[in-house]
Design a protein around this motif. Sequence first.
Motif, PDB file in Angstrom:
ATOM      1  N   ASP A   1       0.843  -1.190   0.000  1.00 33.43           N
ATOM      2  CA  ASP A   1       0.000   0.000   0.000  1.00 33.43           C
ATOM      3  C   ASP A   1       0.882   1.245   0.000  1.00 33.43           C
ATOM      4  OD1 ASP A   1       0.971   0.046   2.561  1.00 33.43           O
ATOM      5  OD2 ASP A   1      -0.972  -0.068   3.561  1.00 33.43           O
ATOM      6  N   ALA A   2       0.381   2.360   0.537  1.00 30.53           N
ATOM      7  CA  ALA A   2       1.125   3.619   0.525  1.00 30.53           C
ATOM      8  C   ALA A   2       0.854   4.377   1.809  1.00 30.53           C
ATOM      9  CB  ALA A   2       0.731   4.463  -0.684  1.00 30.53           C
ATOM     10  N   GLU A   3       1.782   5.281   2.138  1.00 29.91           N
ATOM     11  CA  GLU A   3       1.599   6.166   3.276  1.00 29.91           C
ATOM     12  C   GLU A   3       0.480   7.168   2.969  1.00 29.91           C
ATOM     13  OE1 GLU A   3       3.094   6.004   6.088  1.00 29.91           O
ATOM     14  OE2 GLU A   3       4.925   4.823   5.779  1.00 29.91           O
ATOM     15  N   PRO A   4      -0.061   7.813   4.004  1.00 28.54           N
ATOM     16  CA  PRO A   4      -1.071   8.849   3.741  1.00 28.54           C
ATOM     17  C   PRO A   4      -0.567   9.971   2.829  1.00 28.54           C
ATOM     18  CG  PRO A   4      -1.095   8.226   6.056  1.00 28.54           C
ATOM     19  CD  PRO A   4       0.090   7.542   5.437  1.00 28.54           C
ATOM     20  N   ASP A   5       0.772  10.197   2.808  1.00 27.46           N
ATOM     21  CA  ASP A   5       1.299  11.226   1.912  1.00 27.46           C
ATOM     22  C   ASP A   5       1.582  10.692   0.517  1.00 27.46           C
ATOM     23  OD1 ASP A   5       3.478   9.626   2.331  1.00 27.46           O
ATOM     24  OD2 ASP A   5       4.770  11.179   3.183  1.00 27.46           O
ATOM     25  N   GLY A   6       1.189   9.430   0.246  1.00 32.17           N
ATOM     26  CA  GLY A   6       1.333   8.884  -1.094  1.00 32.17           C
ATOM     27  C   GLY A   6       2.614   8.144  -1.353  1.00 32.17           C
ATOM     28  N   LYS A   7       3.539   8.085  -0.398  1.00 32.42           N
ATOM     29  CA  LYS A   7       4.792   7.375  -0.606  1.00 32.42           C
ATOM     30  C   LYS A   7       4.557   5.868  -0.505  1.00 32.42           C
ATOM     31  CE  LYS A   7       8.223   8.946  -1.095  1.00 32.42           C
ATOM     32  NZ  LYS A   7       8.899   9.299  -2.385  1.00 32.42           N
ATOM     33  N   ALA A   8       5.029   5.130  -1.501  1.00 32.34           N
ATOM     34  CA  ALA A   8       4.817   3.680  -1.556  1.00 32.34           C
ATOM     35  C   ALA A   8       5.566   2.976  -0.437  1.00 32.34           C
ATOM     36  CB  ALA A   8       5.267   3.148  -2.909  1.00 32.34           C
ATOM     37  N   ARG A   9       4.922   1.937   0.095  1.00 37.31           N
ATOM     38  CA  ARG A   9       5.541   1.078   1.099  1.00 37.31           C
ATOM     39  C   ARG A   9       5.616  -0.337   0.545  1.00 37.31           C
ATOM     40  NH1 ARG A   9       2.409   2.405   6.664  1.00 37.31           N
ATOM     41  NH2 ARG A   9       0.639   1.787   5.374  1.00 37.31           N
ATOM     42  N   PRO A  10       6.581  -1.140   1.010  1.00 33.57           N
ATOM     43  CA  PRO A  10       6.726  -2.494   0.433  1.00 33.57           C
ATOM     44  C   PRO A  10       5.564  -3.412   0.779  1.00 33.57           C
ATOM     45  CG  PRO A  10       8.260  -2.159   2.259  1.00 33.57           C
ATOM     46  CD  PRO A  10       7.608  -0.836   2.001  1.00 33.57           C
ATOM     47  N   LEU A  11       5.421  -3.787   2.063  1.00 33.27           N
ATOM     48  CA  LEU A  11       4.386  -4.744   2.457  1.00 33.27           C
ATOM     49  C   LEU A  11       3.802  -4.358   3.815  1.00 33.27           C
ATOM     50  CD1 LEU A  11       6.041  -8.178   1.565  1.00 33.27           C
ATOM     51  CD2 LEU A  11       4.265  -6.992   0.287  1.00 33.27           C
ATOM     52  N   THR A  12       2.499  -4.491   3.952  1.00 26.60           N
ATOM     53  CA  THR A  12       1.833  -4.315   5.243  1.00 26.60           C
ATOM     54  C   THR A  12       0.828  -5.447   5.410  1.00 26.60           C
ATOM     55  OG1 THR A  12       0.130  -2.884   4.284  1.00 26.60           O
ATOM     56  CG2 THR A  12       2.075  -1.815   5.221  1.00 26.60           C
ATOM     57  N   ALA A  13       0.483  -5.715   6.657  1.00 28.13           N
ATOM     58  CA  ALA A  13      -0.437  -6.816   6.957  1.00 28.13           C
ATOM     59  C   ALA A  13      -1.877  -6.312   6.978  1.00 28.13           C
ATOM     60  CB  ALA A  13      -0.085  -7.449   8.295  1.00 28.13           C
ATOM     61  N   TYR A  14      -2.783  -7.217   6.666  1.00 27.07           N
ATOM     62  CA  TYR A  14      -4.217  -6.951   6.801  1.00 27.07           C
ATOM     63  C   TYR A  14      -4.894  -8.243   7.270  1.00 27.07           C
ATOM     64  CZ  TYR A  14      -4.978  -9.451   2.410  1.00 27.07           C
ATOM     65  OH  TYR A  14      -5.020 -10.409   1.437  1.00 27.07           O
ATOM     66  N   GLY A  15      -6.079  -8.116   7.780  1.00 23.51           N
ATOM     67  CA  GLY A  15      -6.812  -9.291   8.237  1.00 23.51           C
ATOM     68  C   GLY A  15      -8.257  -8.958   8.520  1.00 23.51           C
ATOM     69  N   GLY A  16      -9.050  -9.992   8.681  1.00 24.34           N
ATOM     70  CA  GLY A  16     -10.462  -9.783   8.963  1.00 24.34           C
ATOM     71  C   GLY A  16     -11.162 -11.093   9.234  1.00 24.34           C
ATOM     72  N   LEU A  17     -12.358 -10.987   9.802  1.00 26.96           N
ATOM     73  CA  LEU A  17     -13.128 -12.160  10.180  1.00 26.96           C
ATOM     74  C   LEU A  17     -14.608 -11.838  10.068  1.00 26.96           C
ATOM     75  CD1 LEU A  17     -12.860 -15.072  11.412  1.00 26.96           C
ATOM     76  CD2 LEU A  17     -13.112 -13.987  13.656  1.00 26.96           C
ATOM     77  N   ASP A  18     -15.360 -12.767   9.492  1.00 25.41           N
ATOM     78  CA  ASP A  18     -16.817 -12.653   9.378  1.00 25.41           C
ATOM     79  C   ASP A  18     -17.421 -13.915   9.985  1.00 25.41           C
ATOM     80  OD1 ASP A  18     -19.493 -12.572   8.658  1.00 25.41           O
ATOM     81  OD2 ASP A  18     -19.115 -11.743   6.677  1.00 25.41           O
ATOM     82  N   VAL A  19     -18.145 -13.764  11.102  1.00 21.05           N
ATOM     83  CA  VAL A  19     -18.671 -14.897  11.858  1.00 21.05           C
ATOM     84  C   VAL A  19     -20.180 -14.744  12.000  1.00 21.05           C
ATOM     85  CG1 VAL A  19     -18.569 -16.196  14.020  1.00 21.05           C
ATOM     86  CG2 VAL A  19     -16.515 -15.088  13.142  1.00 21.05           C
ATOM     87  N   SER A  20     -20.896 -15.879  11.928  1.00 21.08           N
ATOM     88  CA  SER A  20     -22.349 -15.862  12.072  1.00 21.08           C
ATOM     89  C   SER A  20     -22.816 -17.035  12.920  1.00 21.08           C
ATOM     90  CB  SER A  20     -23.041 -15.938  10.710  1.00 21.08           C
ATOM     91  OG  SER A  20     -22.831 -14.769   9.958  1.00 21.08           O
ATOM     92  N   GLU A  21     -23.872 -16.804  13.676  1.00 21.01           N
ATOM     93  CA  GLU A  21     -24.674 -17.870  14.265  1.00 21.01           C
ATOM     94  C   GLU A  21     -25.887 -18.025  13.349  1.00 21.01           C
ATOM     95  OE1 GLU A  21     -26.352 -20.539  15.284  1.00 21.01           O
ATOM     96  OE2 GLU A  21     -25.256 -20.359  17.164  1.00 21.01           O
ATOM     97  N   LEU A  22     -25.908 -19.106  12.580  1.00 21.84           N
ATOM     98  CA  LEU A  22     -26.917 -19.260  11.539  1.00 21.84           C
ATOM     99  C   LEU A  22     -28.275 -19.686  12.065  1.00 21.84           C
ATOM    100  CD1 LEU A  22     -24.757 -21.115   8.850  1.00 21.84           C
ATOM    101  CD2 LEU A  22     -25.234 -18.671   9.017  1.00 21.84           C
ATOM    102  N   ASN A  23     -28.308 -20.252  13.271  1.00 17.51           N
ATOM    103  CA  ASN A  23     -29.552 -20.841  13.768  1.00 17.51           C
ATOM    104  C   ASN A  23     -29.680 -20.538  15.260  1.00 17.51           C
ATOM    105  OD1 ASN A  23     -31.906 -22.317  13.899  1.00 17.51           O
ATOM    106  ND2 ASN A  23     -30.914 -24.307  13.730  1.00 17.51           N
ATOM    107  N   LEU A  24     -29.943 -19.281  15.577  1.00 17.21           N
ATOM    108  CA  LEU A  24     -29.953 -18.820  16.953  1.00 17.21           C
ATOM    109  C   LEU A  24     -31.048 -19.518  17.751  1.00 17.21           C
ATOM    110  CD1 LEU A  24     -28.623 -16.736  18.867  1.00 17.21           C
ATOM    111  CD2 LEU A  24     -30.437 -15.148  18.215  1.00 17.21           C
ATOM    112  N   ALA A  25     -30.646 -20.271  18.760  1.00 12.96           N
ATOM    113  CA  ALA A  25     -31.563 -20.997  19.645  1.00 12.96           C
ATOM    114  C   ALA A  25     -32.524 -21.894  18.882  1.00 12.96           C
ATOM    115  CB  ALA A  25     -32.348 -20.018  20.523  1.00 12.96           C
TER     116      ALA A  25
END
Length: 552
Positions: free
Chosen positions: A191-215
């Motif tokens: 990605d890039a810094e807020p001032d637009g300077k390119a950076r090599p690598l940064t980490a990202y992550g996320g999670l999407d969880v559901s209870e499909l059948n509540l009670a």
Amino acid sequence: MASLTGHRSQRAGRVLVRTIALLATIAFVAWSAPSFAGPLKTWGDDTPDPAPTETSPPSVPPPPPPPSSATSDSADTSNGEEASESAPSIVRAPGKVGLRYTLEGIEVRGNTSTLARVVLRFVPFRAGDSLDVDDKELLLTRFRLLGTGYFRDVQLSLRRGTKRGYVVLVVNVVERNTIVVNDLWLGLSADAEPDGKARPLTAYGGLDVSELNLAGTGVALGGAIALADGQLALRSRISDPQFLKSSWSAEAQLLYNNAKDFFGNRDVLVDDPTQTTSQDFAVVSYRRFGGLVGAGHEVGSVATRVFFDYRLEKIDATIPLAASHKRGLDVEPIDFYLIPGSSVLSTISATLVHDTRDEPFLPKRGWYLLGLAEASLTPLGSNYPYTKLVLRGSRWIPLPWDHVLRIEGIFGSVFGQAPLFEKFYVGDYTDLRPHRALDLAFDRRAAPNFFDTSIVEVRYGDYAARLNTEYRIPLYRGRKSIYGVDLFGSVGVYSVANARDFTQPARGYAGLSKLPIDLTFNFGMRADTAVGGFAIGLSNLIGFIPIRSEGQ
């Protein structure tokens, strides 16, 4: 002697007739009485029944043939009351091979936590219906129940009812863990810094969880989070497949995004008084907050559903005063596809889904078809007048050696001035770049360019298409925490473009290289587990994406 012999013959004849009549009566009673020994027919069992032998007769009798008109006439003349009691209600449908029965009732078995009414919500039959044993809706009902995510296995069978010609539909379910991971994102991006300077690598992550059948009520409750450097997205949702105990489903969502995006191909110039150094990219920051309400209903078949959604969002965007970059050989201004400051997005959409897959995660056969039409509601204050259309189709074909072939096609178009997160993003169509997670774009890199075309000039487009083929080889099947593991390989071509990429192609490209089209491929494993379905592939490593989700 002659008279004695004749008398004995007459008595033997009467005994024979009575014996035949008794056997016929026993056979008729046994045929008409309810049978609990086994089903008449089962939907969902792929294992063929063993062939019957003389020493080992089949434990389940086949369905009886429909009585002929002669039998009916005989029954009418012999006993009118009995004829009305056991009048033939099993008839052959015109032009069909299957038998028709009268449905006496429906039984749900195996549901220890799921309410029976939740299961019956997905069964399109009711007591008193005329049921054809060859009706494809029976098999589609099984697939639909599996697709809910409530059950690991579903078997449908028929057993005899209390009267001749009546049957009971038995729905036997095996429940699975309903707290599932819908999506998982982990990886590295450039990605890039807020001032637009390119950076090599940064980490990202996320999670999407559901209870499909509540009670056990069928109500689904879920949430999601995605994180990267300087970016955050949150989602919460609730849905009810039987809203107010009706045949309509209902859903509500809330969303929040604090996002940024990166624009510019080469030789980027940015007019931003806050920045005093040269920039490699033009960076846009924006926030979104809003929600969605929707309703859905089946259309003609248990496998076909339509959804209607209304969405309202407030957007606050901070963009450079002006910016330019090189597109081909020409210097052009950058369009950020957002209105500076505060703006409103208000849309209404309709989505039609036809799903006949036999399994939700590792299907062997069936179709998944989706059509989406969305329109901005400018009369209700929307600042983005646009219309969006998406068509998507996948077909899974079982091969004779137990392998599976999947063919997928996607086409989408946007007409008007859609915000950037509603446009088609190149990372969503190539497996070699991180795709968007909760509408966050993590990577600033251009698309790979195996065909040496103008695809490197495109980040967001108004048109997108992809044709992909996947070959899958089963490796493992289980019944505990891991239900299946398959080896897969896929290859395809895709395109993301704007109208001017066809009418005014970027200078510096000749012939077919003017078309923004390229190759995508992947190779790895897919797994269906008690907590969801996942894919790990070779292209994930090439694209700095160790894990990629299997969400639709």
